[in-house]
Design a protein around this motif. Structure first.
Motif, short mmCIF file in Angstrom:
data_model
loop_
_atom_site.label_atom_id
_atom_site.label_comp_id
_atom_site.label_asym_id
_atom_site.label_seq_id
_atom_site.Cartn_x
_atom_site.Cartn_y
_atom_site.Cartn_z
N PRO A 260 -9.97 0.80 11.66
CA PRO A 260 -10.69 0.29 10.50
C PRO A 260 -10.81 -1.24 10.58
N TRP B 180 -5.77 -2.03 11.50
CA TRP B 180 -6.91 -2.64 12.19
C TRP B 180 -6.54 -3.16 13.58
N PRO C 222 -8.46 -5.72 6.63
CA PRO C 222 -8.59 -5.84 5.17
C PRO C 222 -8.41 -7.29 4.72
N LYS D 96 -4.56 -6.61 0.82
CA LYS D 96 -5.23 -5.32 0.61
C LYS D 96 -4.87 -4.36 1.73
N THR D 97 -5.23 -3.09 1.57
CA THR D 97 -4.99 -2.09 2.60
C THR D 97 -6.29 -1.82 3.37
N VAL D 98 -6.12 -1.29 4.58
CA VAL D 98 -7.29 -0.91 5.36
C VAL D 98 -8.03 0.21 4.61
N GLU D 99 -9.32 0.25 4.81
CA GLU D 99 -10.11 1.27 4.13
C GLU D 99 -10.21 2.53 4.98
N GLY D 100 -10.13 3.67 4.32
CA GLY D 100 -10.23 4.94 5.01
C GLY D 100 -9.73 6.06 4.12
N SER E 177 -1.58 -2.14 6.26
CA SER E 177 -2.05 -3.52 6.42
C SER E 177 -2.51 -3.83 7.84
N ASP F 10 -3.90 8.47 2.53
CA ASP F 10 -3.02 8.22 1.39
C ASP F 10 -1.79 7.52 1.94
N GLY G 96 0.78 -1.24 0.00
CA GLY G 96 0.00 0.00 0.00
C GLY G 96 0.80 1.28 0.00
#
Length: 152
Positions: free
Chosen positions: A85, A114, A88, A92-96, A111, A99, A57
């Motif tokens: 968050p 969470w 994921p 994948k990366t955590v959502e939010g 990563s 950047d 990410g």
């Protein structure tokens, strides 16, 4: 503002009492493990210089880019970013709204946000100063976990 030299960060983390430095998972990991009483100890910080299979990410394959990762307690994470968050999917990366490629900004770990880890790419001297108390909190958490494992 000037960037912090990666070696300065490594030297600071490695100089803390009871810390073992381990090259693992494509990064430099810092474990609390006085007396080498556990196989590795309990880790509280890492420095990553390249992307991994499940951690891309931040685009660490860019020239000169590195990331400091700090395993803060949940309270410290939530004071900075609000609720953690969700976890994921693998790779994948955590959502939010973050950047994960931006330099010199405290962000959730792409990563492991969470679980309360935070990160910063190429911190400036000023951002490094903000990181030091977060490192202390992470180390305190690692010491408590270490002590539980030893007594366990």
């Amino acid at each position: 503002m000037a960037d912090l030299n990666i070696q300065t960060a490594i030297d600071h983390l490695a100089s803390l009492d009871g810390v073992n430095v381990v090259q693992a998972w494509g990064e430099t990991a810092f474990f609390h493990n006085p007396g080498d009483r556990l196989p590795r100890g309990t880790y509280f910080a890492t420095i990553k210089e390249k992307d991994g299979e499940n951690d891309q990410g931040s685009h660490l394959d860019r020239e000169g880019v590195w990331r400091l990762n700090i395993g803060t307690p949940v309270k410290a994470f939530e004071e900075l970013f609000g609720p953690r968050p969700p976890r994921p999917a693998k790779g994948k990366t955590v959502e939010g709204p973050w950047d994960f490629t931006e330099l010199d900004r405290l962000i959730p770990h792409p990563s492991y946000g969470w679980i309360g880890w935070i990160a910063v790419l190429n911190p400036s001297i000023g951002t490094w100063a903000r990181c030091k108390p977060l490192i202390a909190h992470a180390r305190d958490k690692a010491i408590a976990t270490f002590d539980k494992k030893i007594k366990g």
